[in-house]
Design a protein around this motif. Structure first.
Motif, mmCIF file in Angstrom:
data_model
loop_
_atom_site.group_PDB
_atom_site.id
_atom_site.type_symbol
_atom_site.label_atom_id
_atom_site.label_comp_id
_atom_site.label_asym_id
_atom_site.label_seq_id
_atom_site.Cartn_x
_atom_site.Cartn_y
_atom_site.Cartn_z
ATOM 1 N N LYS A 1 -0.511 -10.115 4.459
ATOM 2 C CA LYS A 1 0.492 -9.175 4.972
ATOM 3 C C LYS A 1 0.475 -7.930 4.102
ATOM 4 C CE LYS A 1 5.267 -8.636 6.427
ATOM 5 N NZ LYS A 1 6.037 -7.834 5.494
ATOM 6 N N ILE A 2 0.003 -6.834 4.690
ATOM 7 C CA ILE A 2 0.030 -5.557 3.976
ATOM 8 C C ILE A 2 1.263 -4.788 4.414
ATOM 9 C CG2 ILE A 2 -1.144 -3.348 3.607
ATOM 10 C CD1 ILE A 2 -3.778 -4.715 3.944
ATOM 11 N N THR A 3 2.005 -4.298 3.459
ATOM 12 C CA THR A 3 3.152 -3.437 3.763
ATOM 13 C C THR A 3 2.796 -2.023 3.333
ATOM 14 O OG1 THR A 3 4.644 -5.278 3.320
ATOM 15 C CG2 THR A 3 5.624 -3.077 3.369
ATOM 16 N N ALA A 4 2.714 -1.128 4.315
ATOM 17 C CA ALA A 4 2.395 0.277 4.013
ATOM 18 C C ALA A 4 3.692 1.040 3.775
ATOM 19 C CB ALA A 4 1.628 0.900 5.162
ATOM 20 N N ILE B 1 -8.732 5.215 -1.814
ATOM 21 C CA ILE B 1 -7.703 4.207 -2.100
ATOM 22 C C ILE B 1 -8.114 3.479 -3.375
ATOM 23 C CG2 ILE B 1 -6.519 2.123 -1.302
ATOM 24 C CD1 ILE B 1 -6.982 3.012 1.566
ATOM 25 N N MET B 2 -7.186 3.466 -4.341
ATOM 26 C CA MET B 2 -7.432 2.737 -5.596
ATOM 27 C C MET B 2 -6.862 1.324 -5.479
ATOM 28 S SD MET B 2 -6.476 5.493 -8.586
ATOM 29 C CE MET B 2 -4.892 5.969 -7.896
ATOM 30 N N VAL B 3 -7.515 0.404 -6.136
ATOM 31 C CA VAL B 3 -7.019 -0.975 -6.214
ATOM 32 C C VAL B 3 -6.355 -1.134 -7.580
ATOM 33 C CG1 VAL B 3 -7.669 -3.418 -6.242
ATOM 34 C CG2 VAL B 3 -8.825 -1.825 -4.685
ATOM 35 N N LEU B 4 -5.082 -1.540 -7.574
ATOM 36 C CA LEU B 4 -4.339 -1.630 -8.849
ATOM 37 C C LEU B 4 -3.997 -3.067 -9.236
ATOM 38 C CD1 LEU B 4 -1.795 1.338 -8.455
ATOM 39 C CD2 LEU B 4 -4.152 1.397 -9.223
ATOM 40 N N PRO C 1 2.249 -0.306 -6.502
ATOM 41 C CA PRO C 1 1.642 -0.969 -5.353
ATOM 42 C C PRO C 1 0.334 -1.673 -5.745
ATOM 43 C CG PRO C 1 1.042 1.332 -5.369
ATOM 44 C CD PRO C 1 1.890 1.114 -6.587
ATOM 45 N N ASP C 2 -0.224 -2.403 -4.800
ATOM 46 C CA ASP C 2 -1.542 -3.001 -5.025
ATOM 47 C C ASP C 2 -2.635 -2.025 -4.640
ATOM 48 O OD1 ASP C 2 -0.512 -5.693 -5.687
ATOM 49 O OD2 ASP C 2 0.228 -5.597 -3.622
ATOM 50 N N LEU C 3 -2.321 -1.195 -3.657
ATOM 51 C CA LEU C 3 -3.276 -0.192 -3.177
ATOM 52 C C LEU C 3 -2.590 1.166 -3.193
ATOM 53 C CD1 LEU C 3 -4.542 -2.225 -0.083
ATOM 54 C CD2 LEU C 3 -5.949 -1.614 -2.052
ATOM 55 N N LEU C 4 -3.264 2.150 -3.746
ATOM 56 C CA LEU C 4 -2.646 3.473 -3.867
ATOM 57 C C LEU C 4 -3.637 4.549 -3.426
ATOM 58 C CD1 LEU C 4 -0.384 5.378 -4.891
ATOM 59 C CD2 LEU C 4 -1.338 5.168 -7.184
ATOM 60 N N PHE C 5 -3.200 5.368 -2.491
ATOM 61 C CA PHE C 5 -4.027 6.496 -2.056
ATOM 62 C C PHE C 5 -4.207 7.459 -3.230
ATOM 63 C CE2 PHE C 5 -4.647 7.047 2.692
ATOM 64 C CZ PHE C 5 -4.518 5.706 2.985
ATOM 65 N N LEU D 1 0.857 -1.190 0.000
ATOM 66 C CA LEU D 1 0.000 0.000 0.000
ATOM 67 C C LEU D 1 0.889 1.234 0.000
ATOM 68 C CD1 LEU D 1 -3.112 0.670 2.181
ATOM 69 C CD2 LEU D 1 -1.252 2.295 2.214
ATOM 70 N N TRP D 2 0.652 2.117 -0.936
ATOM 71 C CA TRP D 2 1.370 3.399 -0.949
ATOM 72 C C TRP D 2 0.418 4.504 -0.519
ATOM 73 C CZ3 TRP D 2 4.571 3.825 -6.170
ATOM 74 C CH2 TRP D 2 5.647 2.927 -6.113
#
Lengths: 452, 267
Positions: free
Chosen positions: A84-87, A327-330, A109-113, A56-57
């Motif tokens: 396991k999410i890594t921020a 949060i976008m899902v990529l 990332p998989d998740l992006l603000f 996650l970014w």
């Protein structure tokens, strides 16, 4: 070995030794997360069980926000050993250059603000996944504020999950207004009169940003909204910037700059707040970040920090700039999407969500109904101290608007927000001496060229 | 006339020193005084320093910056000295062209290179690694350093190389045992230059580093500023603590740098 080659051996040896040391240092801080960061499709193994790894970014860099987001993510990881999410904290400064490059290179990332206009840009890369199903279940459980969702809903899908909102209001120094016998303004006329009355010597009625920046864009847009000129760009990218009400808004802003410190043309986010807290300026228009530092920096009690909704022009409408961060899902990996759904369910549970939103108390506002009522939100030391002020912000959020998202959703709004054309239009007045009408004409031409 | 010179000197010193004074004094003021334009603080506190060290990643950022700066310095020296020796002491076709080409690397603005460099470093698996930062910093520091070394190599008589060759010394031995001791100030100059280039580099560090554990000081300080808020106490304390290592470093070896910049100016 020849004597002459000893030097080369020494050099090569030193280089090799240094590379080993640095390689160790480089990986030391990562704890194995590099792979996750640099590969959007990693599935690690942990204690024998398959673990879905997500990156996650976010771009909330101040340490207090980083720490709180980490707490939330750690809590989720502890509750879900199979995920396991890594921020990782990034910078908004890199969002327009580095992120697209990273995503295209497979290091995204998989998740992006995100914010609404940024979503339209990243969506063009073809990696943003619709989150309709996630929104549907979250909305059923927690009820999203419509204004937080709307900017992410177009082309028959929702493209990001809103997580917190931000709204502007008029902040005022209660002590300074009381001393001058002035009531908090509710109209433009009152605002201008108050600013003028509170200006004398090196004290100013209001502190406004006037640089070419997003800060200026946003405060100006609050004036456009209250002038009744919030629609500047429609869903089909028709530019409606040049109109009488927009001209009025620019004229008003220009008039108010006479009662703002002389270096306002260099101001962005921090300077008006600094002037306000120092008591040099009696009013400022901004979001809720004014809460957390007021007492410490002003030396005044919390009761001296006043806030009212943005004053309204004659014939205008109540409101101000409001936008949700999402949060976008990529990733389109099924396992990851299932894990992401779980993460959002965890995040929006009221006891978690209030704590998440209070990463920056007052600046981040809840976007769900039950989140706005959660004890975890209202029990925060800053929020409870400034309860009445926060209530004003939450009320203002319901009347908020965002340029490019008020008359359908403009797919080209990023091309207007990026170069700060709203702020640049003001610069035509402050630097080049154009009239408000001519400056707005210039702005219309620039925006038309940008979205062509 | 003398009085005017003194006045002018004092004015120049004031212009240089005052910003430092202001940042240092601000970092020592209590939070409610920091935004007030008092020339002399009414009270002093170390609160901002304590908070900076306790609540931010300053120490991690510092250690990363030290590693990257020292790595850049070492790599630059190891690359620049042989390169300078080859270009300024040896004869080969295209030598002058190469020496001019080195400086031509600076015609590209750094920001234009951000995205291509990111993609290249990504292909080399050097994204999010301190080694990657060192590589990129060396590429920026080395060309200018090579050019800077010209004066130092020119100041060593070629007759020494010839005498060493007669005694049977090879090129490498000549460089290491004859030339190197005589260009000490030059080595100090390029060391300082590459250290400071790396210490203050922001754009590429921001782009190439993705994890918080590997951020360098400029990135860490920028993060403290925040997008919407500025913690003035942390920012000023951070600025002071960031300046400090460079000031100490310069205090010991700064004179070499000044000498290096003017080396070869007078034959």
């Amino acid at each position: 070995m020849k004597k002459g080659s000893k030097g080369w051996v020494t050099l090569v040896g030193m280089l090799a030794a240094m590379q080993v040391v640095l390689a160790a240092c480089s990986s030391g801080g990562n704890n194995g997360t590099n792979a996750a960061a640099e590969n959007g499709n990693t599935t690690g193994v942990n204690t024998g069980a398959a673990v879905t790894e997500l990156t996650l970014w976010h771009m909330e860099e101040p340490p207090n926000r980083v720490a709180r987001f980490k707490e939330i993510v750690d809590g989720f990881n502890a509750a879900n050993p199979d995920i396991k999410i890594t921020a990782q904290v990034q910078s908004w400064g890199d969002a327009y250059s580095k992120f697209p490059a990273a995503i295209q290179a497979g290091n995204g990332p998989d998740l992006l603000f995100t914010i609404p206009d940024y979503t339209t840009l990243i969506k063009e890369l073809g990696v943003v996944q619709p989150v309709d199903d996630i929104i549907e279940s979250l909305n059923a459980a927690h009820k999203f504020q419509a204004s937080s969702l709307a900017p992410y809903q177009y082309e028959d899908h929702t493209w990001a999950v809103p997580v917190f909102g931000m709204v502007q209001a008029l902040w005022y120094r209660g002590d300074l207004l009381s001393a001058a016998g002035i009531q908090p303004p509710t109209t433009w006329d009152e605002l201008k009169s108050a600013a003028e009355a509170l200006t004398s010597g090196n004290k100013y009625g209001i502190a406004l940003p006037a640089s070419k920046s997003m800060a200026t864009d946003q405060v100006l847009y609050s004036f456009l909204v209250t002038a009744g000129a919030k629609n500047i760009l429609s869903g089909d990218n028709t530019v409606t910037f040049d109109n009488e009400k927009t001209v009025e808004a620019y004229q008003m802003y220009s008039d108010l700059l006479k009662f703002s410190p002389p270096d306002s043309n260099t101001y962005q986010w921090g300077e008006p707040q600094a002037q306000f807290n120092a008591g040099t300026a009696a009013m400022a228009i901004e979001k809720g970040q004014y809460l957390s530092t007021f007492e410490a920096e002003s030396g005044r009690p919390a009761s001296d920090l006043g806030v009212v909704p943005m004053p309204v022009a004659d014939g205008g409408e109540a409101g101000s700039i409001y936008y949700s961060n999402g949060i976008m899902v990529l990733t389109d990996d099924a396992n990851k999407k299932a894990a992401i759904t779980k993460f959002f369910e965890y995040l929006f549970e009221p006891e978690t969500y209030g704590s998440f939103v209070n990463a920056e108390p007052g600046l981040f506002l809840p976007v769900t109904e039950d989140g706005g009522q959660a004890d975890s939100f209202w029990n925060d030391p800053v929020i409870s101290k400034y309860k009445s002020q926060v209530e004003v912000l939450i009320e203002a959020a319901s009347k908020g608007a965002l340029f490019g998202f008020t008359d359908g959703v403009s797919s080209k709004i990023g091309k207007v927000a990026g170069p700060n054309y709203i702020a640049q239009t003001l610069e035509q007045m402050t630097s080049k001496g154009l009239s408000a009408a001519d400056a707005v004409k210039w702005g219309q031409a620039q925006i038309e060229a940008a979205v062509k | 006339m003398k009085a005017v010179r003194y006045l002018f000197g004092i004015l120049i010193i004031f212009l240089i020193v005052f910003p430092f004074y202001w940042v240092i004094v601000s970092s020592l003021k209590p939070a409610d005084q920091i935004l007030k334009p008092d020339l002399f603080p009414k009270a002093l506190t170390l609160q901002h320093y304590r908070e900076l060290l306790d609540q931010t990643s300053y120490l991690t950022n510092l250690s990363n910056s030290v590693l990257v700066a020292l790595g850049t310095m070492l790599c630059s020296v190891l690359i620049v000295i042989p390169a300078g020796y080859a270009i300024y002491r040896m004869k080969f076709a295209g030598r002058k062209f190469v020496s001019r080409l080195i400086l031509a690397t600076y015609i590209f603005p750094g920001t234009l290179l951000l995205v291509p460099v990111y993609q290249m470093m990504s292909d080399l698996h050097l994204v999010n690694s301190l080694w990657g930062l060192i590589v990129i910093n060396v590429t920026f520091a080395a060309p200018f350093s090579v050019w800077l070394m010209q004066g130092f190599f020119d100041s060593v008589p070629v007759a020494l190389d010839e005498a060493a060759a007669i005694d049977g010394a090879g090129r490498m031995r000549t460089l290491l045992q004859i030339i190197l001791p005589l260009i000490g100030p030059g080595i100090a100059t390029i060391s300082i230059y590459s250290f400071i280039t790396s210490w203050t580099e922001f754009a590429f560090s921001s782009v190439l580093i993705t994890s918080e554990e590997l951020r360098t000081l400029p990135i860490g300080l920028n993060a403290i500023m925040g997008q919407y808020t500025v913690r003035w106490g942390w920012t000023t304390a951070g600025a002071v603590l960031t300046l400090l290592p460079v000031v100490v470093f310069f205090a010991f070896v700064g004179r070499f740098f000044v000498r290096g910049l003017t080396a070869g100016a007078v034959k």
